[in-house]
Design a protein around this motif. Structure first.
Motif, PDB file in Angstrom:
ATOM      1  N   UNK A 118       6.820   3.633  -9.443  1.00 47.24           N
ATOM      2  CA  UNK A 118       5.463   3.320  -9.009  1.00 47.24           C
ATOM      3  C   UNK A 118       5.181   4.169  -7.768  1.00 47.24           C
ATOM      4  N   UNK A 119       4.097   4.904  -7.801  1.00 49.44           N
ATOM      5  CA  UNK A 119       3.669   5.680  -6.636  1.00 49.44           C
ATOM      6  C   UNK A 119       2.687   4.818  -5.854  1.00 49.44           C
ATOM      7  N   UNK A 120       3.011   4.563  -4.603  1.00 49.45           N
ATOM      8  CA  UNK A 120       2.174   3.743  -3.724  1.00 49.45           C
ATOM      9  C   UNK A 120       1.516   4.671  -2.705  1.00 49.45           C
ATOM     10  N   UNK A 121       0.195   4.719  -2.719  1.00 48.48           N
ATOM     11  CA  UNK A 121      -0.545   5.532  -1.755  1.00 48.48           C
ATOM     12  C   UNK A 121      -1.334   4.603  -0.850  1.00 48.48           C
ATOM     13  N   UNK A 122      -0.960   4.563   0.430  1.00 49.52           N
ATOM     14  CA  UNK A 122      -1.683   3.753   1.417  1.00 49.52           C
ATOM     15  C   UNK A 122      -2.711   4.638   2.092  1.00 49.52           C
ATOM     16  N   UNK A 123      -3.992   4.377   1.826  1.00 50.16           N
ATOM     17  CA  UNK A 123      -5.077   5.111   2.471  1.00 50.16           C
ATOM     18  C   UNK A 123      -5.477   4.368   3.733  1.00 50.16           C
ATOM     19  N   UNK A 150       7.329   0.086   5.305  1.00 46.03           N
ATOM     20  CA  UNK A 150       8.554   0.751   5.764  1.00 46.03           C
ATOM     21  C   UNK A 150       9.773  -0.167   5.648  1.00 46.03           C
ATOM     22  N   UNK A 151       9.586  -1.458   5.869  1.00 47.17           N
ATOM     23  CA  UNK A 151      10.711  -2.390   5.765  1.00 47.17           C
ATOM     24  C   UNK A 151      11.123  -2.652   4.326  1.00 47.17           C
ATOM     25  N   UNK A 152      10.195  -2.533   3.379  1.00 43.56           N
ATOM     26  CA  UNK A 152      10.528  -2.776   1.974  1.00 43.56           C
ATOM     27  C   UNK A 152      10.915  -1.498   1.233  1.00 43.56           C
ATOM     28  N   UNK A 153      10.594  -0.361   1.810  1.00 51.76           N
ATOM     29  CA  UNK A 153      10.858   0.920   1.142  1.00 51.76           C
ATOM     30  C   UNK A 153      12.309   1.088   0.680  1.00 51.76           C
ATOM     31  N   UNK A 154      13.316   0.794   1.509  1.00 52.44           N
ATOM     32  CA  UNK A 154      14.701   0.952   1.041  1.00 52.44           C
ATOM     33  C   UNK A 154      15.041   0.038  -0.149  1.00 52.44           C
ATOM     34  N   UNK A 155      14.516  -1.189  -0.132  1.00 50.13           N
ATOM     35  CA  UNK A 155      14.790  -2.136  -1.220  1.00 50.13           C
ATOM     36  C   UNK A 155      14.128  -1.715  -2.528  1.00 50.13           C
ATOM     37  N   UNK A 156      13.007  -1.022  -2.426  1.00 52.42           N
ATOM     38  CA  UNK A 156      12.246  -0.638  -3.614  1.00 52.42           C
ATOM     39  C   UNK A 156      12.462   0.819  -4.025  1.00 52.42           C
ATOM     40  N   UNK A 157      13.428   1.493  -3.427  1.00 50.48           N
ATOM     41  CA  UNK A 157      13.588   2.933  -3.643  1.00 50.48           C
ATOM     42  C   UNK A 157      13.829   3.316  -5.103  1.00 50.48           C
ATOM     43  N   UNK A 158      14.400   2.426  -5.905  1.00 57.41           N
ATOM     44  CA  UNK A 158      14.627   2.727  -7.321  1.00 57.41           C
ATOM     45  C   UNK A 158      13.372   2.497  -8.167  1.00 57.41           C
ATOM     46  N   UNK A 159      12.410   1.745  -7.600  1.00 60.65           N
ATOM     47  CA  UNK A 159      11.199   1.390  -8.347  1.00 60.65           C
ATOM     48  C   UNK A 159       9.933   2.053  -7.828  1.00 60.65           C
ATOM     49  N   UNK A 170      -5.752  -2.288  -3.708  1.00 60.51           N
ATOM     50  CA  UNK A 170      -5.559  -3.486  -2.891  1.00 60.51           C
ATOM     51  C   UNK A 170      -6.144  -3.183  -1.525  1.00 60.51           C
ATOM     52  N   UNK A 171      -7.078  -3.997  -1.080  1.00 62.15           N
ATOM     53  CA  UNK A 171      -7.739  -3.763   0.200  1.00 62.15           C
ATOM     54  C   UNK A 171      -7.170  -4.723   1.238  1.00 62.15           C
ATOM     55  N   UNK A 172      -6.755  -4.177   2.384  1.00 67.85           N
ATOM     56  CA  UNK A 172      -6.199  -4.981   3.458  1.00 67.85           C
ATOM     57  C   UNK A 172      -4.687  -4.867   3.490  1.00 67.85           C
ATOM     58  N   UNK A 173      -4.077  -5.762   4.253  1.00 68.30           N
ATOM     59  CA  UNK A 173      -2.623  -5.752   4.387  1.00 68.30           C
ATOM     60  C   UNK A 173      -2.030  -6.923   3.616  1.00 68.30           C
ATOM     61  N   UNK A 174      -0.828  -6.737   3.124  1.00 67.02           N
ATOM     62  CA  UNK A 174      -0.122  -7.829   2.476  1.00 67.02           C
ATOM     63  C   UNK A 174       0.299  -8.822   3.555  1.00 67.02           C
ATOM     64  N   UNK A 175       0.281 -10.111   3.221  1.00 69.68           N
ATOM     65  CA  UNK A 175       0.645 -11.138   4.211  1.00 69.68           C
ATOM     66  C   UNK A 175       2.147 -11.126   4.484  1.00 69.68           C
ATOM     67  N   UNK A 176       2.943 -10.901   3.418  1.00 66.11           N
ATOM     68  CA  UNK A 176       4.398 -10.924   3.580  1.00 66.11           C
ATOM     69  C   UNK A 176       5.030  -9.756   2.843  1.00 66.11           C
ATOM     70  N   UNK A 177       6.251  -9.440   3.227  1.00 64.79           N
ATOM     71  CA  UNK A 177       7.009  -8.394   2.518  1.00 64.79           C
ATOM     72  C   UNK A 177       7.224  -8.806   1.068  1.00 64.79           C
ATOM     73  N   UNK A 178       7.477 -10.097   0.838  1.00 60.07           N
ATOM     74  CA  UNK A 178       7.751 -10.567  -0.521  1.00 60.07           C
ATOM     75  C   UNK A 178       6.545 -10.383  -1.438  1.00 60.07           C
ATOM     76  N   UNK A 179       5.325 -10.550  -0.908  1.00 61.42           N
ATOM     77  CA  UNK A 179       4.121 -10.309  -1.715  1.00 61.42           C
ATOM     78  C   UNK A 179       4.120  -8.872  -2.230  1.00 61.42           C
ATOM     79  N   UNK A 180       4.430  -7.925  -1.351  1.00 61.86           N
ATOM     80  CA  UNK A 180       4.435  -6.515  -1.745  1.00 61.86           C
ATOM     81  C   UNK A 180       5.550  -6.242  -2.756  1.00 61.86           C
ATOM     82  N   UNK A 181       6.739  -6.764  -2.515  1.00 63.53           N
ATOM     83  CA  UNK A 181       7.863  -6.565  -3.435  1.00 63.53           C
ATOM     84  C   UNK A 181       7.525  -7.127  -4.814  1.00 63.53           C
ATOM     85  N   UNK A 182       6.976  -8.331  -4.852  1.00 63.13           N
ATOM     86  CA  UNK A 182       6.609  -8.953  -6.134  1.00 63.13           C
ATOM     87  C   UNK A 182       5.580  -8.110  -6.877  1.00 63.13           C
ATOM     88  N   UNK A 183       4.594  -7.585  -6.139  1.00 63.18           N
ATOM     89  CA  UNK A 183       3.551  -6.774  -6.769  1.00 63.18           C
ATOM     90  C   UNK A 183       4.142  -5.499  -7.370  1.00 63.18           C
TER      91      UNK A 183
END
Length: 149
Positions: A25-30, A46-55, A102-115
């Motif tokens: 998945x390519x994630x582009x934060x504008x 940045x905190x979730x990037x290492x955990x999601x590096x394979x995805x 997705x507009x705005x910031x995720x509330x938690x790291x887990x929300x972003x990981x789940x998405x």
């Protein structure tokens, strides 16, 4: 935390990232590096990037340096996060009228990981739109602005 993630500074670099990111998945934060909401989102990314590096591959895109994409994706609120998989724009149903970003910031790291996990699994099955796993109360609300109608 913006300095921990790679930046794409031109249309050509964004095009190259879209074309060359395969099986992830390519994630582009504008957004803008100095914006406080962007900084909060960048911290989560940045905190979730290492955990999601394979995805996922995560990049930051400055809205002022890529006006073509800012206009194309109708980025009127920042930060806005857009997702791709194998060059294909992935849409997510957040329960809002706009499924393209997705507009705005995720509330938690887990929300972003789940998405990211849901987008990745859906894309691997050939889906172009997936249902958001994020609790609706954690999704920022905003009004769509229509200009020149």
């Amino acid at each position: 935390m913006s300095f921990l993630l790679p930046k794409l500074n031109s249309k050509k670099e964004v095009d190259q990232a879209i074309k060359s990111t395969a099986e992830k998945v390519l994630v582009l934060r504008f957004g803008r590096d100095e914006d406080p909401v962007c900084l909060h989102l960048d911290d989560i990314l940045s905190k979730t990037s290492p955990d999601l590096s394979k995805m996922a591959a995560i990049y930051l895109v400055d809205v002022d340096q890529t006006p073509v994409y800012t206009h194309y994706f109708d980025i009127s609120y920042i930060p806005s996060t857009v997702f791709f998989f194998n060059g294909q724009h992935m849409k997510v149903d957040y329960g809002s009228p706009d499924h393209t970003k997705f507009v705005g910031s995720f509330k938690t790291k887990q929300d972003f990981i789940d998405l990211i996990e849901v987008i990745y699994r859906g894309a691997m099955r050939g889906k172009l739109i997936v249902q958001s796993p994020i609790d609706p109360k954690n999704i920022p609300k905003y009004d769509l602005l229509y200009q020149d109608i």
